[in-house]
Enzyme design. Structure first.
Site, short mmCIF file in Angstrom:
data_model
loop_
_atom_site.label_atom_id
_atom_site.label_comp_id
_atom_site.label_asym_id
_atom_site.label_seq_id
_atom_site.Cartn_x
_atom_site.Cartn_y
_atom_site.Cartn_z
N HIS A 164 9.73 -34.36 -35.78
CA HIS A 164 9.52 -35.86 -35.34
C HIS A 164 10.59 -36.68 -35.88
CE1 HIS A 164 6.93 -39.37 -34.39
NE2 HIS A 164 7.62 -40.12 -35.28
N ALA A 165 11.09 -37.70 -34.75
CA ALA A 165 12.11 -38.69 -35.18
C ALA A 165 13.50 -37.99 -36.03
CB ALA A 165 11.94 -39.72 -35.93
N GLY A 218 4.35 -34.21 -34.33
CA GLY A 218 4.87 -32.71 -33.70
C GLY A 218 6.05 -32.35 -34.76
N ARG A 219 6.75 -31.37 -34.04
CA ARG A 219 7.82 -30.82 -34.58
C ARG A 219 8.94 -31.66 -34.83
NH1 ARG A 219 8.52 -24.90 -33.93
NH2 ARG A 219 10.53 -25.40 -33.05
N HIS A 245 6.25 -33.77 -20.97
CA HIS A 245 6.04 -32.48 -20.22
C HIS A 245 4.67 -31.86 -20.67
CE1 HIS A 245 10.53 -32.33 -18.86
NE2 HIS A 245 10.73 -32.60 -20.44
N GLN A 293 3.85 -41.10 -30.21
CA GLN A 293 5.20 -41.79 -30.24
C GLN A 293 6.10 -40.66 -29.44
OE1 GLN A 293 7.15 -43.91 -32.19
NE2 GLN A 293 8.92 -42.92 -31.40
N THR A 294 6.78 -41.45 -28.59
CA THR A 294 7.78 -40.49 -27.79
C THR A 294 9.14 -41.30 -27.23
OG1 THR A 294 8.28 -38.96 -25.83
CG2 THR A 294 6.57 -41.04 -25.89
N ARG A 295 10.15 -40.46 -27.45
CA ARG A 295 11.36 -41.20 -26.74
C ARG A 295 12.01 -40.02 -25.51
NH1 ARG A 295 13.70 -39.09 -31.73
NH2 ARG A 295 15.57 -37.79 -31.16
N HIS A 354 3.56 -31.83 -24.42
CA HIS A 354 3.28 -32.87 -24.77
C HIS A 354 2.01 -33.56 -24.57
CE1 HIS A 354 7.54 -32.94 -26.54
NE2 HIS A 354 6.96 -32.95 -27.81
#
Lengths: 358, 358
Positions: free
Chosen positions: A261-262, A258-259, A170, A164-166, A173
């Site tokens: 998140h959201a 990840g760190r 890089h 999941q990403t917004r 990730h």
């Protein structure tokens, strides 16, 4: 038939419900579903569900709607997209909802701002789709859950990790994704293109970054790029749980966390969105979360790493702050290849010098 | 009391049983345990157990021992290490055992050779340890299961990945370990120093490689190096299951399975040791296997990768055959840093030029 105009978040939720992405929800939440989600992160059936998915009344008349009526749900252009059988109309304490779900009632939090902008009367009930919400962008990347499941099966993938990403991807990730891919059969890169904050990078720029990256650095047959139509809640830990469990509907077996998140601002601890998984029996979550730390390129290791896998000091690590990257890009300067793939950096720089972000 | 001298494999098994590494086994296998393990990879209790752990009779007299007697188990120097209550004495078809467990009856297989070197009459029963098998090497690295469990708990590790090896750790295996470490709290590097083939690299050279590698490229607080006292069976897939399930006794939650795990020659398919896990309900295995493909450094990616994560061709990959590496080392030449960390290569070269292997 009464008509309820959906705001952007509700429109995204409607699409998610209609596509099966929100299964087992079949409509906007009833009061019992809402109370379960807010109070105990469970639907009345016991299914883990950590955030409200609700329809707010838009007028005083709607705040007085009687259960039993049917209402038409309209998009912003006034098109009727669905009919909802209103089974519940209920008033809520948005302060309480904010405190429980967002862990804050601070006005600086975009989720709190959203709650203050809507009615505290919610309408719940099953929906029947008339027409799919219309999209003009990313059409080839809009795969519904049943489509990703068919695709994964066709590729013979038994283990699929969702990312999941917004943000642009890089090297850091990419590294997390590839660690996950090493132990799975394939990866679903699932960027959120629903409503995000104004200072997030525009979705079209991000999509071009993902395309460049996948084209040059991923084996085609191991990756699927598809957009995740949800709206961001910035609910941190609660949203991480939500992001994980709905990925089961897409056929994923693993979910990268990840760190922060959201997260947004400093409302959540760096690892809150990971530790919250410990509050559930893994069988209840039923998708394997993969927790990652902050990653960087280490010049002494000669590879990407995190503080969990690299013993060297900060001087050996290639790290740039978001502010620094934005500054470089806006001046047409590319971050080092150890930080961002040159092809991705070029897309970002082109956008940034035209006035976009990074 | 009759005395049974243990061979090297049995001695290793005795130590594993006595330390709890073989739990729930409390002795050499009874006939029912043996039949279950050979025929269906399960103990009579249903516990997954994929290889025989047996004591062979050493003399004609021992082949006629009556159940109910106690025998002393001796090491090669004649020291009594344990007493076994003989509950079972049973004859087996070693052809059948070889075919089932090793998937071959070919004499070129070291496991088949072993079976042909021992009696086909086995003695089973619980053991009572008198003294621990004596070791002169790697004393600080000989952690019993209860010790690793205490250590992991003291470090606050909830997720621990075990890496089994009988080779030096080149970059490829470091990469697998670090991928696993990224999603866990710590890694147990657990080299096998029990009986191995004569052409495997000597354990003392390997241990020096591991020490160098950990010292320079691993965060101290995230790694435990300890020796795994089992003897190699070279049983490929069956041994991979064994290697995984016994790691639970050491407190591990994840187990790395690479290509051709515990294989020898070309008796097993490259991924047989991974696919065999699919024959079991994950809850019955109860340790998460992490399956990895062959890894290499890719000059275009600028990082370690596998064919699952890198789209580039062989020309971009730094790969050396074992033969090539041995040749380079024996000539005092170091493999490139993309293949082997220089400090590890130096240890191997020093050993190779003195007549060791690689």
């Amino acid at each position: 038939m009464p008509q309820v105009s959906l705001n952007q978040r509700e429109l995204a939720d409607l699409e998610m419900i209609a596509s099966g992405a929100m299964s087992p929800l079949e409509g906007f939440m009833t009061e019992a579903e809402y109370r379960g989600a807010v109070d105990s992160m469970r639907l009345p059936s016991g299914v883990v569900w950590s955030i409200p998915v609700v329809l707010s009344a838009k007028t005083k008349e709607q705040e007085r709607l009687k259960p039993g009526v049917e209402v038409a749900l309209l998009d912003e252009a006034g098109n009727a997209l669905a009919v909802m059988e209103v089974s519940d109309r209920y008033g809520v304490s948005q302060e309480y909802e904010a405190q429980m779900v967002l862990r804050t009632t601070d006005e600086g939090h975009p989720g709190v701002q959203y709650l203050r902008s809507i009615s505290s009367v919610y309408l719940g009930g099953n929906i029947h789709l008339i027409r799919h919400p219309e999209h003009r962008d990313f059409l080839r990347y809009r795969l519904a859950p049943k489509e990703t499941r068919v695709l994964f099966a066709a590729r013979g993938w038994n283990r699929v990790a969702a990312f999941q990403t917004r943000n642009p991807i890089h090297r850091a990730h990419e590294y997390l994704q590839k660690c996950a891919l090493e132990i799975t059969d394939g990866i679903l890169i699932h960027p959120l293109v629903g409503e995000t904050k104004a200072d997030d990078i525009p979705a079209d720029v991000r999509m071009r970054c993902y395309e460049e990256l996948i084209e040059r650095y991923y084996p085609r047959e191991r990756v699927v790029l598809s957009v995740f139509p949800a709206a961001m809640r910035y609910a941190g830990p609660r949203e991480a749980i939500f992001h994980a469990v709905v990925r089961k509907n897409y056929g994923c077996t693993h979910f990268i966390v990840g760190r922060d998140h959201a997260g947004v601002g400093d409302y959540y601890g760096t690892y809150d969105a990971q530790t919250i998984f410990g509050e559930f029996d893994p069988q209840d979550i039923d998708i394997t979360p993969l927790f990652f730390d902050h990653a960087f390129y280490c010049t002494r290791c000669g590879n990407m790493a995190s503080t969990k896998t690299c013993p060297h000091g900060k001087d050996d690590h290639v790290f740039l702050s978001g502010t620094k990257v934005r500054q470089m890009l806006s001046e047409g300067e590319l971050p080092p290849a150890e930080f961002t793939r040159p092809e991705v950096a070029a897309v970002l720089a082109e956008s940034a010098t035209k006035g976009g972000g990074a």
